[in-house]
Scaffold this motif. Structure first.
Motif, PDB file in Angstrom:
ATOM      1  N   ALA A 119       6.819  -8.083  -1.549  1.00  0.00           N
ATOM      2  CA  ALA A 119       6.932  -6.646  -1.275  1.00  0.00           C
ATOM      3  C   ALA A 119       5.754  -5.878  -1.856  1.00  0.00           C
ATOM      4  CB  ALA A 119       8.251  -6.117  -1.844  1.00  0.00           C
ATOM      5  N   GLU A 120       5.401  -6.174  -3.105  1.00  0.00           N
ATOM      6  CA  GLU A 120       4.279  -5.462  -3.726  1.00  0.00           C
ATOM      7  C   GLU A 120       2.994  -5.696  -2.963  1.00  0.00           C
ATOM      8  OE1 GLU A 120       1.419  -5.330  -7.615  1.00  0.00           O
ATOM      9  OE2 GLU A 120       2.371  -7.164  -6.911  1.00  0.00           O
ATOM     10  N   LEU A 121       2.722  -6.944  -2.591  1.00  0.00           N
ATOM     11  CA  LEU A 121       1.489  -7.247  -1.870  1.00  0.00           C
ATOM     12  C   LEU A 121       1.477  -6.583  -0.502  1.00  0.00           C
ATOM     13  CD1 LEU A 121       1.067 -11.015  -2.833  1.00  0.00           C
ATOM     14  CD2 LEU A 121      -0.226  -9.058  -3.713  1.00  0.00           C
ATOM     15  N   ALA A 122       2.649  -6.503   0.145  1.00  0.00           N
ATOM     16  CA  ALA A 122       2.719  -5.848   1.457  1.00  0.00           C
ATOM     17  C   ALA A 122       2.349  -4.373   1.355  1.00  0.00           C
ATOM     18  CB  ALA A 122       4.121  -6.014   2.044  1.00  0.00           C
ATOM     19  N   VAL A 123       2.834  -3.705   0.301  1.00  0.00           N
ATOM     20  CA  VAL A 123       2.510  -2.291   0.120  1.00  0.00           C
ATOM     21  C   VAL A 123       1.031  -2.123  -0.208  1.00  0.00           C
ATOM     22  CG1 VAL A 123       2.932  -0.267  -1.347  1.00  0.00           C
ATOM     23  CG2 VAL A 123       4.848  -1.622  -0.476  1.00  0.00           C
ATOM     24  N   ARG A 124       0.506  -3.017  -1.016  1.00  0.00           N
ATOM     25  CA  ARG A 124      -0.934  -2.932  -1.312  1.00  0.00           C
ATOM     26  C   ARG A 124      -1.763  -3.095  -0.042  1.00  0.00           C
ATOM     27  NH1 ARG A 124      -2.343  -2.533  -6.458  1.00  0.00           N
ATOM     28  NH2 ARG A 124      -0.877  -3.122  -8.108  1.00  0.00           N
ATOM     29  N   GLU A 125      -1.379  -4.031   0.805  1.00  0.00           N
ATOM     30  CA  GLU A 125      -2.115  -4.225   2.048  1.00  0.00           C
ATOM     31  C   GLU A 125      -2.034  -2.988   2.937  1.00  0.00           C
ATOM     32  OE1 GLU A 125      -0.379  -7.756   3.675  1.00  0.00           O
ATOM     33  OE2 GLU A 125      -1.891  -9.063   2.732  1.00  0.00           O
ATOM     34  N   ARG A 126      -0.865  -2.354   2.974  1.00  0.00           N
ATOM     35  CA  ARG A 126      -0.676  -1.185   3.833  1.00  0.00           C
ATOM     36  C   ARG A 126      -1.422   0.025   3.312  1.00  0.00           C
ATOM     37  NH1 ARG A 126       4.653   1.054   6.844  1.00  0.00           N
ATOM     38  NH2 ARG A 126       4.081  -0.775   8.065  1.00  0.00           N
ATOM     39  N   THR A 127      -1.427   0.227   2.000  1.00  0.00           N
ATOM     40  CA  THR A 127      -1.985   1.455   1.420  1.00  0.00           C
ATOM     41  C   THR A 127      -3.419   1.306   0.927  1.00  0.00           C
ATOM     42  OG1 THR A 127      -1.138   0.927  -0.790  1.00  0.00           O
ATOM     43  CG2 THR A 127       0.316   2.171   0.695  1.00  0.00           C
ATOM     44  N   GLY A 128      -3.865   0.069   0.701  1.00  0.00           N
ATOM     45  CA  GLY A 128      -5.191  -0.124   0.118  1.00  0.00           C
ATOM     46  C   GLY A 128      -5.225   0.115  -1.377  1.00  0.00           C
ATOM     47  N   GLU A 129      -4.054   0.247  -2.006  1.00  0.00           N
ATOM     48  CA  GLU A 129      -4.003   0.504  -3.455  1.00  0.00           C
ATOM     49  C   GLU A 129      -4.395  -0.746  -4.223  1.00  0.00           C
ATOM     50  OE1 GLU A 129      -4.399   2.121  -6.359  1.00  0.00           O
ATOM     51  OE2 GLU A 129      -2.960   3.572  -5.516  1.00  0.00           O
ATOM     52  N   THR A 130      -5.363  -0.608  -5.142  1.00  0.00           N
ATOM     53  CA  THR A 130      -5.818  -1.754  -5.936  1.00  0.00           C
ATOM     54  C   THR A 130      -5.591  -1.570  -7.431  1.00  0.00           C
ATOM     55  OG1 THR A 130      -8.074  -0.873  -6.147  1.00  0.00           O
ATOM     56  CG2 THR A 130      -7.606  -2.296  -4.225  1.00  0.00           C
ATOM     57  N   ARG A 131      -5.095  -0.405  -7.843  1.00  0.00           N
ATOM     58  CA  ARG A 131      -4.872  -0.181  -9.272  1.00  0.00           C
ATOM     59  C   ARG A 131      -3.519  -0.726  -9.712  1.00  0.00           C
ATOM     60  NH1 ARG A 131      -5.207   6.016  -8.998  1.00  0.00           N
ATOM     61  NH2 ARG A 131      -4.170   5.449  -7.045  1.00  0.00           N
ATOM     62  N   ASP A 132      -3.330  -0.850 -11.009  1.00  0.00           N
ATOM     63  CA  ASP A 132      -2.065  -1.349 -11.555  1.00  0.00           C
ATOM     64  C   ASP A 132      -1.105  -0.180 -11.705  1.00  0.00           C
ATOM     65  OD1 ASP A 132      -0.102  -2.898 -12.637  1.00  0.00           O
ATOM     66  OD2 ASP A 132      -1.152  -3.347 -14.511  1.00  0.00           O
ATOM     67  N   VAL A 133      -0.661   0.360 -10.558  1.00  0.00           N
ATOM     68  CA  VAL A 133       0.169   1.568 -10.567  1.00  0.00           C
ATOM     69  C   VAL A 133       1.443   1.380  -9.745  1.00  0.00           C
ATOM     70  CG1 VAL A 133      -1.732   3.167 -10.981  1.00  0.00           C
ATOM     71  CG2 VAL A 133      -1.182   2.483  -8.623  1.00  0.00           C
ATOM     72  N   LEU A 134       1.764   0.131  -9.393  1.00  0.00           N
ATOM     73  CA  LEU A 134       2.962  -0.152  -8.611  1.00  0.00           C
ATOM     74  C   LEU A 134       3.948  -0.976  -9.424  1.00  0.00           C
ATOM     75  CD1 LEU A 134       1.400  -1.232  -5.177  1.00  0.00           C
ATOM     76  CD2 LEU A 134       2.162   1.054  -5.854  1.00  0.00           C
ATOM     77  N   THR A 135       5.231  -0.755  -9.179  1.00  0.00           N
ATOM     78  CA  THR A 135       6.272  -1.619  -9.712  1.00  0.00           C
ATOM     79  C   THR A 135       7.188  -2.015  -8.554  1.00  0.00           C
ATOM     80  OG1 THR A 135       7.647   0.298 -10.287  1.00  0.00           O
ATOM     81  CG2 THR A 135       6.255  -0.632 -12.032  1.00  0.00           C
ATOM     82  N   ALA A 136       7.726  -3.222  -8.624  1.00  0.00           N
ATOM     83  CA  ALA A 136       8.573  -3.731  -7.547  1.00  0.00           C
ATOM     84  C   ALA A 136       9.864  -4.292  -8.128  1.00  0.00           C
ATOM     85  CB  ALA A 136       7.834  -4.822  -6.769  1.00  0.00           C
TER      86      ALA A 136
END
Length: 308
Positions: A231-248
């Motif tokens: 799930a986290e990687l899918a959101v990163r791919e969709r948004t282009g977010e590369t910082r450590d600012v996501l939690t899953a």
């Protein structure tokens, strides 16, 4: 169809295009102990390390959700101590999203690790046993007694990298996922990677030093269960977010700016049958496939920039 023959597990997996997302082992923390020389199939009890110490370290680490790896400098691994420093290195790490940390400890005797505050490590709190390390650490599995692919593919991938980054790149014992060899784990964040090569390894180290997450070839973050790794990687791919600012957690991914996504995954067979490791009986692997990424309520609180 069943794949048989003498083809190595990593080659079979690669030829079938097996996805690697969601295959990282889970761990709350990491204990990495330098142990020169050869490693047996079970590294903690099959090397020059006292097997009683290996068992005890594994027991205490397992009780708090941490993993123990042996590490060593790249090169020849004759099972002797000629030219080996009496002081050995250890690293302690916690991959807490948004708050990961890494400590270095120089040991006169490996038994000193039993003085570690294991509860602190399991709770992602610095142990105080070592001193903080600011840069990333890349550990590449070369555990040939566990699976031949790890040695045959891992050692060539690591040689040049380690020469260029002697303090940041080490060989390590089994990290799981032989079929994705060469495999590696970046500490302190705990992101695992598949099919490493020297150029990609340089890229990983550079981006990690910048505080960035590389999605390409990523197996997932060890702080998460497999479905949340995906799930986290899918959101990163969709948004282009590369910082450590996501939690899953539980299939939901949250950004520090308030945005939330729900990611739905399904388990699917990925034929043909093939061995998950060299010498294992062929079986059809089951993979996690993202079928929906839905943005839920949540408005970004200002622009944080830097999504490179």
């Amino acid at each position: 169809m069943v794949v048989t023959g003498d083809v190595r597990c990593a080659a079979l997996s690669q030829s079938c295009g097996e996805p690697q997302a969601g295959t990282a082992p889970t761990a709350a923390g990491w204990i990495c102990l330098e142990q020169p020389g050869a490693w047996g199939r079970e590294a903690l009890t099959g090397s020059r390390l006292d097997p009683r110490l290996g068992v005890e370290l594994q027991r205490r680490a397992g009780a708090v959700g941490a993993r123990v790896l042996l590490i060593r400098r790249p090169g020849r691994h004759a099972d002797d101590r000629r030219g080996t420093s009496p002081v050995r290195r250890a690293y302690l790490a916690a991959g807490t999203p948004g708050g990961s940390w890494l400590e270095r400890v120089d040991l006169v005797a490996p038994e000193q690790l039993l003085e570690l505050d294991f509860a602190a490590l399991g709770g992602a709190r610095p142990t105080g046993l070592g001193r903080p390390v600011s840069g990333p650490l890349l550990l590449v599995c070369t555990h040939g007694r566990r699976d031949a692919c790890c040695a045959l593919r891992g050692r060539p991938a690591i040689a040049g990298l380690a020469a260029a980054h002697p303090e940041a790149v080490w060989e390590c014992s089994h990290t799981s996922g032989h079929r994705f060899a060469p495999t590696g784990v970046l500490l302190p964040t705990g992101y695992h990677y598949a099919r490493l090569d020297p150029v990609f390894g340089e890229h990983l180290l550079r981006r990690a030093a910048e505080g960035r997450v590389v999605v390409e070839r990523c197996r997932g973050r060890s702080a998460y269960l497999p479905v949340d790794q995906v799930a986290e990687l899918a959101v990163r791919e969709r948004t282009g977010e590369t910082r450590d600012v996501l939690t899953a957690a539980g299939g939901y991914v949250r950004h520090v700016d308030g945005r939330v996504w729900r990611v739905r995954c399904l388990r699917r067979d990925l034929p043909p049958a093939r061995p998950a490791s060299c010498g294992a009986a062929p079986s059809v692997p089951v993979v996690l496939v993202v079928v929906e990424v839905q943005r839920l309520a949540g408005v970004a609180r200002g622009r944080q920039g830097g999504r490179r």
